[in-house]
Structure formats: C-alpha cells, structure tokens
Design an enzyme around this catalytic site. Sequence first.
Site, PDB file in Angstrom:
ATOM      1  N   ASP A 113       1.160  -1.081   0.195  1.00  0.00           N
ATOM      2  CA  ASP A 113      -0.476   0.278  -0.182  1.00  0.00           C
ATOM      3  C   ASP A 113       0.911   1.171  -0.098  1.00  0.00           C
ATOM      4  O   ASP A 113       1.049   2.312  -0.374  1.00  0.00           O
ATOM      5  CB  ASP A 113      -0.821  -0.142   1.300  1.00  0.00           C
ATOM      6  CG  ASP A 113      -2.402  -0.769   0.941  1.00  0.00           C
ATOM      7  OD1 ASP A 113      -2.694   0.388   0.175  1.00  0.00           O
ATOM      8  OD2 ASP A 113      -2.574  -1.084   2.048  1.00  0.00           O
ATOM      9  N   GLU A 138      -5.231   7.750  -0.005  1.00  0.00           N
ATOM     10  CA  GLU A 138      -5.585   7.070   1.182  1.00  0.00           C
ATOM     11  C   GLU A 138      -4.733   6.640   2.386  1.00  0.00           C
ATOM     12  O   GLU A 138      -4.752   7.131   3.373  1.00  0.00           O
ATOM     13  CB  GLU A 138      -5.775   5.462   0.692  1.00  0.00           C
ATOM     14  CG  GLU A 138      -6.650   4.610   1.628  1.00  0.00           C
ATOM     15  CD  GLU A 138      -7.509   3.694   1.336  1.00  0.00           C
ATOM     16  OE1 GLU A 138      -7.448   3.154   0.366  1.00  0.00           O
ATOM     17  OE2 GLU A 138      -8.356   3.181   1.987  1.00  0.00           O
ATOM     18  N   ASP A 201      -5.999   5.031  -5.225  1.00  0.00           N
ATOM     19  CA  ASP A 201      -5.904   4.155  -4.975  1.00  0.00           C
ATOM     20  C   ASP A 201      -4.286   3.485  -4.284  1.00  0.00           C
ATOM     21  O   ASP A 201      -4.811   2.620  -5.465  1.00  0.00           O
ATOM     22  CB  ASP A 201      -6.730   3.281  -4.243  1.00  0.00           C
ATOM     23  CG  ASP A 201      -7.090   2.056  -3.269  1.00  0.00           C
ATOM     24  OD1 ASP A 201      -6.562   2.068  -2.592  1.00  0.00           O
ATOM     25  OD2 ASP A 201      -9.021   2.241  -2.873  1.00  0.00           O
ATOM     26  N   ILE A 203      -3.737   0.649  -2.963  1.00  0.00           N
ATOM     27  CA  ILE A 203      -4.054  -0.959  -3.587  1.00  0.00           C
ATOM     28  C   ILE A 203      -5.722  -0.568  -3.185  1.00  0.00           C
ATOM     29  O   ILE A 203      -5.269  -0.504  -2.226  1.00  0.00           O
ATOM     30  CB  ILE A 203      -3.821  -1.874  -2.738  1.00  0.00           C
ATOM     31  CG1 ILE A 203      -2.110  -2.188  -3.539  1.00  0.00           C
ATOM     32  CG2 ILE A 203      -3.979  -3.349  -2.373  1.00  0.00           C
ATOM     33  CD1 ILE A 203      -1.398  -3.117  -2.491  1.00  0.00           C
ATOM     34  N   ASP A 204      -6.159  -0.730  -4.385  1.00  0.00           N
ATOM     35  CA  ASP A 204      -7.716  -1.160  -3.828  1.00  0.00           C
ATOM     36  C   ASP A 204      -7.802  -2.388  -3.766  1.00  0.00           C
ATOM     37  O   ASP A 204      -7.033  -3.153  -4.938  1.00  0.00           O
ATOM     38  CB  ASP A 204      -8.291  -0.293  -5.213  1.00  0.00           C
ATOM     39  CG  ASP A 204     -10.060  -0.414  -5.214  1.00  0.00           C
ATOM     40  OD1 ASP A 204     -10.768  -0.656  -3.842  1.00  0.00           O
ATOM     41  OD2 ASP A 204     -10.947  -0.475  -5.734  1.00  0.00           O
ATOM     42  N   THR A 206      -7.754  -3.932  -0.463  1.00  0.00           N
ATOM     43  CA  THR A 206      -6.449  -4.666   0.431  1.00  0.00           C
ATOM     44  C   THR A 206      -6.543  -6.326   0.752  1.00  0.00           C
ATOM     45  O   THR A 206      -5.620  -6.749   0.588  1.00  0.00           O
ATOM     46  CB  THR A 206      -6.110  -3.124   1.820  1.00  0.00           C
ATOM     47  OG1 THR A 206      -6.686  -2.961   1.190  1.00  0.00           O
ATOM     48  CG2 THR A 206      -5.019  -4.060   1.746  1.00  0.00           C
ATOM     49  N   HIS A 298     -18.820  -4.446   2.239  1.00  0.00           N
ATOM     50  CA  HIS A 298     -18.803  -3.833   1.591  1.00  0.00           C
ATOM     51  C   HIS A 298     -20.346  -3.207   0.861  1.00  0.00           C
ATOM     52  O   HIS A 298     -20.466  -2.427   0.006  1.00  0.00           O
ATOM     53  CB  HIS A 298     -17.865  -3.693   0.861  1.00  0.00           C
ATOM     54  CG  HIS A 298     -16.638  -3.657   1.517  1.00  0.00           C
ATOM     55  ND1 HIS A 298     -15.493  -4.039   1.231  1.00  0.00           N
ATOM     56  CD2 HIS A 298     -16.439  -3.235   2.789  1.00  0.00           C
ATOM     57  CE1 HIS A 298     -14.695  -3.841   1.567  1.00  0.00           C
ATOM     58  NE2 HIS A 298     -14.417  -3.826   2.596  1.00  0.00           N
ATOM     59  N   SER A 322     -12.377  -5.012  -5.903  1.00  0.00           N
ATOM     60  CA  SER A 322     -11.861  -3.633  -5.849  1.00  0.00           C
ATOM     61  C   SER A 322     -12.719  -2.981  -7.098  1.00  0.00           C
ATOM     62  O   SER A 322     -13.255  -3.369  -8.426  1.00  0.00           O
ATOM     63  CB  SER A 322     -10.491  -4.139  -5.696  1.00  0.00           C
ATOM     64  OG  SER A 322     -10.024  -4.502  -7.309  1.00  0.00           O
ATOM     65  N   LYS A 325     -13.769  -4.817 -10.566  1.00  0.00           N
ATOM     66  CA  LYS A 325     -14.946  -4.955 -10.946  1.00  0.00           C
ATOM     67  C   LYS A 325     -15.651  -4.252 -12.035  1.00  0.00           C
ATOM     68  O   LYS A 325     -15.992  -4.448 -13.662  1.00  0.00           O
ATOM     69  CB  LYS A 325     -16.401  -4.391 -10.446  1.00  0.00           C
ATOM     70  CG  LYS A 325     -15.998  -5.788  -9.405  1.00  0.00           C
ATOM     71  CD  LYS A 325     -17.139  -5.387  -7.627  1.00  0.00           C
ATOM     72  CE  LYS A 325     -17.032  -4.861  -7.210  1.00  0.00           C
ATOM     73  NZ  LYS A 325     -15.731  -4.815  -5.670  1.00  0.00           N
ATOM     74  N   ARG A 339     -23.189  -1.480  -5.692  1.00  0.00           N
ATOM     75  CA  ARG A 339     -22.788  -1.287  -4.670  1.00  0.00           C
ATOM     76  C   ARG A 339     -24.389   0.253  -3.521  1.00  0.00           C
ATOM     77  O   ARG A 339     -23.905   0.594  -3.814  1.00  0.00           O
ATOM     78  CB  ARG A 339     -21.217  -0.698  -4.623  1.00  0.00           C
ATOM     79  CG  ARG A 339     -20.890  -0.505  -3.898  1.00  0.00           C
ATOM     80  CD  ARG A 339     -19.707   0.483  -4.840  1.00  0.00           C
ATOM     81  NE  ARG A 339     -18.420   0.586  -2.700  1.00  0.00           N
ATOM     82  CZ  ARG A 339     -17.533  -0.645  -2.611  1.00  0.00           C
ATOM     83  NH1 ARG A 339     -17.338  -1.700  -3.381  1.00  0.00           N
ATOM     84  NH2 ARG A 339     -16.731  -0.256  -1.363  1.00  0.00           N
ATOM     85  N   ASP A 351     -12.052   5.246  -4.194  1.00  0.00           N
ATOM     86  CA  ASP A 351     -12.414   4.048  -4.737  1.00  0.00           C
ATOM     87  C   ASP A 351     -13.045   4.097  -6.235  1.00  0.00           C
ATOM     88  O   ASP A 351     -13.733   2.885  -6.703  1.00  0.00           O
ATOM     89  CB  ASP A 351     -13.381   3.658  -3.067  1.00  0.00           C
ATOM     90  CG  ASP A 351     -12.368   3.264  -2.554  1.00  0.00           C
ATOM     91  OD1 ASP A 351     -11.483   2.079  -3.040  1.00  0.00           O
ATOM     92  OD2 ASP A 351     -12.917   3.449  -0.673  1.00  0.00           O
TER      93      ASP A 351
HETATM   94  P1  AMP Z   1     -14.474  -3.612  -2.866  1.00  0.00           P
HETATM   95  O1  AMP Z   1     -13.414  -4.902  -3.382  1.00  0.00           O
HETATM   96  O2  AMP Z   1     -15.219  -3.287  -4.206  1.00  0.00           O
HETATM   97  O3  AMP Z   1     -15.388  -4.117  -2.045  1.00  0.00           O
HETATM   98  O4  AMP Z   1     -13.766  -2.480  -2.128  1.00  0.00           O
HETATM   99  C1  AMP Z   1     -12.817  -2.253  -1.431  1.00  0.00           C
HETATM  100  C2  AMP Z   1     -12.614  -0.735  -0.934  1.00  0.00           C
HETATM  101  O5  AMP Z   1     -14.095  -0.970  -0.365  1.00  0.00           O
HETATM  102  C3  AMP Z   1     -11.507  -0.431  -0.136  1.00  0.00           C
HETATM  103  O6  AMP Z   1     -11.165  -0.193  -0.776  1.00  0.00           O
HETATM  104  C4  AMP Z   1     -12.593   0.548   0.999  1.00  0.00           C
HETATM  105  O7  AMP Z   1     -12.247   1.544   0.548  1.00  0.00           O
HETATM  106  C5  AMP Z   1     -14.179   0.400   0.757  1.00  0.00           C
HETATM  107  N1  AMP Z   1     -14.393  -0.235   1.651  1.00  0.00           N
HETATM  108  C6  AMP Z   1     -14.062  -0.248   3.532  1.00  0.00           C
HETATM  109  N2  AMP Z   1     -14.854  -0.451   4.527  1.00  0.00           N
HETATM  110  C7  AMP Z   1     -15.987  -0.612   3.448  1.00  0.00           C
HETATM  111  C8  AMP Z   1     -17.297  -1.057   3.944  1.00  0.00           C
HETATM  112  N3  AMP Z   1     -17.752  -0.477   5.086  1.00  0.00           N
HETATM  113  N4  AMP Z   1     -18.168  -0.485   3.244  1.00  0.00           N
HETATM  114  C9  AMP Z   1     -18.370   0.190   1.766  1.00  0.00           C
HETATM  115  N5  AMP Z   1     -17.195   0.105   1.188  1.00  0.00           N
HETATM  116  C10 AMP Z   1     -15.973   0.070   1.686  1.00  0.00           C
HETATM  117 MG    MG Z   2     -10.454   0.831  -2.062  1.00  0.00          MG
END
Ligand code: AMP
Ligand code: MG
Length: 414
Positions: A113, A138, A201, A203-204, A206, A298, A322, A325, A339, A351
């Site tokens: 990161d 970030e 970001d 690393i989106d 993580t 998420h 990430s 998608k 989402r 993000d």
């Molecule tokens: P994804 O891989 O699409 O689920 O998204 C990853 C991103 O979701 C991360 O980089 C975070 O910034 C973000 N994230 C972290 N916690 C949450 C949460 N509670 N709800 C939605 N997104 C989140």
């Molecule tokens: Mg992210």
Amino acid sequence: MATAAVSVTCLRAVVASSSSSSSSSSCYFYSRRHLPTTSRTPKFAKPHFVSLPSFVASRPLVVAASAMSYDKEFAAAKKAASLAARLCQKVQKELLQSDVQSKSDRSPVTVADYGSQAIVSFVLERELSTEPLSLVAEEDSGDLRKDSGKDTLQRITKHVNETIATDGSYSASPLSPEDVLRAIDTGKSEGGSFGRHWVLDPIDGTKGFLRGDQYAVALALLDDGKVVLGVLACPNLPLASIAGNVTSENAVGCLFYAKVGSGTFMQSLDGSSPVKVHVSDIGNSEDASFFESYEKAHSMQDLTSSIARKLGVKAPPVRIDSQAKYGALSRGDGAIYMRFPHKGYREKIWDHAAGCIVVTEAGGVATDAAGQPLDFSKGRYLDLDTGIIVTNQKLMPSLLKAVRESLEEKSSSL
Ligand code: AMP
Ligand code: MG
C-alpha cells in the site's frame, strides 16, 4: 513482466453454496487460486474487445481535441500505475503476515500500500515536474514515522528503489526512507472543485490482495472537479473475459485506461498492443449478470439480490474485489455493478474515480442510487444517495426502477 510472478494459471468461478433460497444463495467468486468448474454456467455477455489495426495500435491514439491537453498526464499516469502494480505483484508474492499492520479503521495496510503510493507520487513528480502535485490518496505516513514502523519503512524503501530501478528511466540516487515518507505524504491533498488533483487508491481491494485475489492500483486526474483521465492496473485480472465460469486463457494482468472523449483501452500490464473496449450491449436484463463486492461488509447483498430478482437476472452475482469490477464491466464481462454500503459508510473518491471514467468512456453509465452522476468535486468523499450503480445505457432505466422499488420495500419493512 509481472504475470510471470503469478504461479497459478487457472481461474474458477466458485459456486458458493448457502442454505438460503434467495437469488443470492449462490454466486461466483473469482479467484486465481482455483480450478475451473463447468457446472451452472450462467448466461453472460460476450466480451466486447475491438482489436485495433496494428498501424493504429503502434501510433499515438487519435483523441478528441478537448482531451489533447492531458497527453503528458495520461502517459505519466500509465507509467506510475504500471510501476506501482509491479511493486504490488512482488510484495504479494512475498507476502508475510508481518506485512500487515492495522489502522484505526482496522483495514489492513501493507508494505505494498505504502510502496505503491510512494511510487505513484515519485513518478508523477518526476514526469510532471513543471506543475505542483496535488494528490488525494488513501495512505499517510503517520504509522511509519513511529518507532514501531521503522522496519516496515526500511522494507518499503527497498521495494520502492528496486521497482524504480527496473524501469531504468530514473537514474538518480536511491530514495532515502525520508524521501519515501515525503512521497507518501504528498497524498494529503483535500481535492475539490478547482484546479487539478490526482486521486489514488494505491491498492484498492486490500483484502483481495491479502487473500491473493483481485486488487487494483487506481489513479485518476480531476480537473475542476471532473474526472478527465483514469488508469486501473489489475495485476490478477485475466486478460480474457471472466464472463462465464471457465477461461482457457491463463494470462493475467490488465491495464485499463481512459481519457475524456477518447474511449477506454485495455492492454496487458507487460505492454501488449492496446484494444479498445466497450461495455456490454445487453438490453434484456434477464440476460445480464452483475458484479458486486466479494466482501459482504462492503455492500448489502440482500438488497442487490432483491434488485436482481426484480430485473429477472438469472445468473448468480459475480463477487470480486476492487475496481477490477469497473475494468471487467468496461469490456463487457458482465452488464451491471451494484454497490450499496451499509448505513453510515462514506464512499471515498479514490475508490471510484478511475473506475468511473474507465466505464463511462467505454459507453457505460455510473450514478448514485437516485440516478445522479457521481460528483468527485466535494473533497475526499463522495456525497452519495445510498449507493452506486453502473451499467450500460439500455439497462439503466430498468435498473434504476428496480433499485427504487427495492429501496422502498426495504425502508417500509423497517
Ligand atoms: P470492494 O473491493 O469493491 O469491496 O471495495 C474495496 C474498498 O471498499 C476499499 O478500498 C475500501 O475503501 C472500501 N470499504 C472499506 N470498508 C467499507 C464498507 N464498510 N463499506 C463499503 N466500502 C468499504
Ligand atoms: Mg479502495
């Protein structure tokens, strides 16, 4: 290239089992680690690759006049994201439990990161030295400046220097740990509606990175609050479509990039010729498949499953981490991305900024749950109504209707 570092060559859509009978009771998880399965093949869109003739691919792309002014920035962004992805691939390979720290929000932070952010900041500074760099990113260096962060900082500095050396175009002496801290802290900008701001970001996804699954380095440029270019490096995303649950193509590592008015292109991270990509042209929602987060925390999967039911979607959700998608959507691997974060979560601009332009320049539409365009001009956060939905022009009206109805049902049941 980096793909050589990826030892697993097969991809499987894992059909998850569940006791629930709802349409979310099974889904496809895309993982690099599993073998193909042939059961329950859903109806997916065909990939929408448009091969460029070699004489076009080898020449600078013809772009709209409005986009010409970002050429230098675009080239810098591609270089920065590709180099950062190279560092991430190396670290993912070597990943040790001790790489994982914790932040106050408990999300994992890795050497990669910080290293990724330092590299992007370094490359942008070097390539665009005539302009002051405003970077909304970030990470900050707070934890690394503590005594407990010293070892991690040493390892980051080593990875950053090794990665920069692989490029060969920067001959300056190696960065010191203090240089790396400074590079990371360039990311403290607040963004906003005036001037140019880079959005990163490092690393989106993580959690996907730590699992060995999908993640992305996501970099975009805002100009007066609008996203004008975006680059998504997705080191573990197959070059072939992930539509359907089997791929015979083993190569992974995609770079998606888009500039306003110029379309979206994809090439392999090792620099193959670019192909222009386009979102799915499916008009019947029953034939659509949809992406959502791998992480339940998420996005509300009960809600997305209700929306999918209303649309008559037959395929199970495809859950990957990430902004990969957005990349997969931009080449038509699926038709919808939904989402819906749980109450109280505030979406960050990093993000979505790169993903958003990658998908919109490929002909898609990204809005909040009320159909409003995403507004990246408000600082580090997106001011959103409830959630984010992304699809093609044809499906958006029925998706919005299904979202509205499902949200109404949800609120009336509370
Ligand atoms: P994804 O891989 O699409 O689920 O998204 C990853 C991103 O979701 C991360 O980089 C975070 O910034 C973000 N994230 C972290 N916690 C949450 C949460 N509670 N709800 C939605 N997104 C989140
Ligand atoms: Mg992210």
